[in-house]
Motif scaffolding. Structure first.
Motif, short mmCIF file in Angstrom:
data_model
loop_
_atom_site.label_atom_id
_atom_site.label_comp_id
_atom_site.label_asym_id
_atom_site.label_seq_id
_atom_site.Cartn_x
_atom_site.Cartn_y
_atom_site.Cartn_z
N TYR A 33 -39.36 -5.12 -0.54
CA TYR A 33 -38.25 -6.00 -0.91
C TYR A 33 -37.28 -5.27 -1.84
CZ TYR A 33 -39.56 -10.41 1.27
OH TYR A 33 -39.80 -11.40 2.18
N LEU A 34 -37.82 -4.52 -2.79
CA LEU A 34 -36.96 -3.79 -3.73
C LEU A 34 -36.15 -2.71 -3.01
CD1 LEU A 34 -39.38 -3.40 -6.77
CD2 LEU A 34 -37.30 -4.80 -6.68
N VAL A 35 -36.79 -1.99 -2.10
CA VAL A 35 -36.09 -0.93 -1.36
C VAL A 35 -34.98 -1.52 -0.50
CG1 VAL A 35 -36.35 0.79 0.48
CG2 VAL A 35 -38.02 0.69 -1.38
N LEU A 36 -35.29 -2.61 0.20
CA LEU A 36 -34.27 -3.20 1.07
C LEU A 36 -33.16 -3.86 0.26
CD1 LEU A 36 -33.81 -3.25 4.04
CD2 LEU A 36 -34.85 -5.51 4.17
N TRP A 37 -33.51 -4.43 -0.90
CA TRP A 37 -32.46 -4.98 -1.78
C TRP A 37 -31.51 -3.86 -2.19
CZ3 TRP A 37 -31.74 -3.32 -6.86
CH2 TRP A 37 -30.73 -3.97 -7.55
N TYR A 38 -32.05 -2.72 -2.57
CA TYR A 38 -31.20 -1.60 -2.97
C TYR A 38 -30.34 -1.13 -1.80
CZ TYR A 38 -29.76 2.94 -4.76
OH TYR A 38 -28.99 4.00 -5.19
N ALA A 39 -30.94 -1.04 -0.61
CA ALA A 39 -30.19 -0.57 0.57
C ALA A 39 -29.05 -1.51 0.91
CB ALA A 39 -31.14 -0.42 1.75
N LEU A 40 -29.27 -2.82 0.76
CA LEU A 40 -28.24 -3.78 1.13
C LEU A 40 -27.15 -3.93 0.08
CD1 LEU A 40 -30.35 -6.66 2.74
CD2 LEU A 40 -28.71 -5.17 3.90
N ALA A 81 -23.63 2.18 1.36
CA ALA A 81 -22.57 1.87 2.34
C ALA A 81 -23.14 1.16 3.55
CB ALA A 81 -21.87 3.17 2.76
N TRP A 82 -24.36 1.55 3.95
CA TRP A 82 -24.98 0.89 5.09
C TRP A 82 -25.13 -0.61 4.86
CZ3 TRP A 82 -29.87 -1.56 5.48
CH2 TRP A 82 -30.25 -1.90 6.79
N GLY A 83 -25.57 -0.98 3.66
CA GLY A 83 -25.72 -2.40 3.35
C GLY A 83 -24.41 -3.14 3.39
N SER A 143 -29.68 -12.87 0.92
CA SER A 143 -30.30 -11.83 0.11
C SER A 143 -31.79 -11.77 0.42
CB SER A 143 -30.11 -12.12 -1.39
OG SER A 143 -30.91 -13.22 -1.79
N VAL A 144 -32.37 -10.59 0.21
CA VAL A 144 -33.79 -10.42 0.49
C VAL A 144 -34.64 -11.19 -0.52
CG1 VAL A 144 -33.52 -8.21 1.67
CG2 VAL A 144 -33.84 -8.25 -0.81
N PHE A 145 -34.17 -11.30 -1.75
CA PHE A 145 -34.95 -12.05 -2.74
C PHE A 145 -34.91 -13.54 -2.44
CE2 PHE A 145 -34.14 -8.21 -5.46
CZ PHE A 145 -35.44 -7.78 -5.43
#
Length: 322
Positions: free
Chosen positions: A181-188, A192-194, A272-274
């Protein structure tokens, strides 16, 4: 004179706030109405029960952010659990079996994304067809029987329980889910990809005109989601070291429920992922609390369905108010 932000605009800007408040309310209600809900073992069990659906919902969040949907995610996960278990029983090392299982779900994600972008098929139709095919494939691979794995193997490792501070039960699966969840939150939110994912979900044509490669972004989303579904298969084997072709038959709908309750819009571009994490916990907390109160599981499904409808209605109202 500065215009005050409306309530609808606030929830659009911070979609995880609503689910977090709903989760707190649910925990308080069940804590007051039952004597066992706040026990550490029960709270740990609630989190543990949410891991598989929560991981599926993480990949589903990415897809729904692009205004897509995946009805085949749980079927892909179940097929991966069977392939991993069969390979392990056949003498393949656990690490290699895990990698091959994840690669299968990633390949399925790549195929889905390609059909959506290249052939221009609706995600609903593509994943509905895959759901039927993968469900049948899982039963063919299993030959009608569940495949148990050794509890001490790598595939069951995520279910290993440890105790923090001498009394708080935590599994490796919980730690992995939090890291994901933390990694995907950062990515999004920090890459730029997010930003491209949100832009494509909001207005794909505007995103294309601004220079974003829309098709490439969508394919990447389905590919990453496929990888996540493979990890969900690992979570499932850690939860129950037994690959069952009939398991998680409603996992696709449960993952969509978690995403919607988490404040992610089915129309794309917001979420959001959270919020999804909160949504997965809301579903599990609701079912755990109602079970402890002696409420029949059918009524629990009615309550969950009503929550989903209410969440979508709130999203529509918030967008209209904006």
């Amino acid at each position: 004179m500065e215009r005050r932000e409306s309530l609808g605009e606030f929830f659009l800007r911070a979609p995880a706030i609503g689910p977090a408040l709903a989760l707190v309310v649910a925990v308080v209600v069940f804590s007051l109405s039952t004597s066992t809900f706040l026990e550490l073992d029960n709270l740990s069990l609630v989190v543990e029960q949410s891991l598989v659906v929560g991981t599926l919902a993480l990949g589903q969040t990415l897809i729904i952010l692009t205004a897509g949907i995946d009805l085949s995610n749980a079927a892909a996960m179940v097929l991966a659990t069977l392939l991993m278990a069969k390979l392990l029983v056949g003498g393949v090392p656990g690490g290699l079996a895990l990698i091959l299982g994840v690669l299968v779900t990633a390949a399925l994600g790549l195929v889905t994304g390609s059909l959506v972008t290249r052939v221009k098929l609706p995600p609903f139709i593509v994943t509905l067809g895959l759901f039927t095919m993968l469900t049948a494939a899982a039963k063919l691979v299993a030959d009608g029987q569940a495949v148990p794995i050794a509890p001490g193997s790598l595939l069951a490792w995520l279910g290993t329980r440890r105790y923090l501070f001498g009394g708080i039960p935590v599994t490796y699966g919980m730690t992995l889910a939090l890291v994901m969840y933390l990694v995907l939150w950062y990515a999004l939110t920090r890459t730029a990809w997010g930003k491209h994912v949100y832009a494509v979900g909001n207005a794909p044509e505007a995103a294309r005109l601004s220079g974003i490669k829309v098709n490439r972004t969508i394919v990447s989303v389905y590919l990453v989601a496929g990888l996540i579904f493979g990890i969900a298969a690992w979570q499932a084997l850690g939860r129950v070291p037994n690959a069952d072709p009939n398991a998680y038959q409603l996992g696709n709908l449960d993952s969509i429920t978690a995403v919607v309750l988490g404040g992610t819009s089915l129309f794309g571009g917001r979420g959001s992922v959270f919020g999804t994490m909160m949504g997965a916990l809301i579903v599990t907390v609701l079912r755990s609390g109602l079970t402890q109160l002696g409420v029949d599981s059918l009524y629990q499904d009615v309550a969950t369905g009503a929550l989903v409808i209410a969440a979508v209605a709130v999203d529509r109202l918030a967008r209209r108010q904006k």
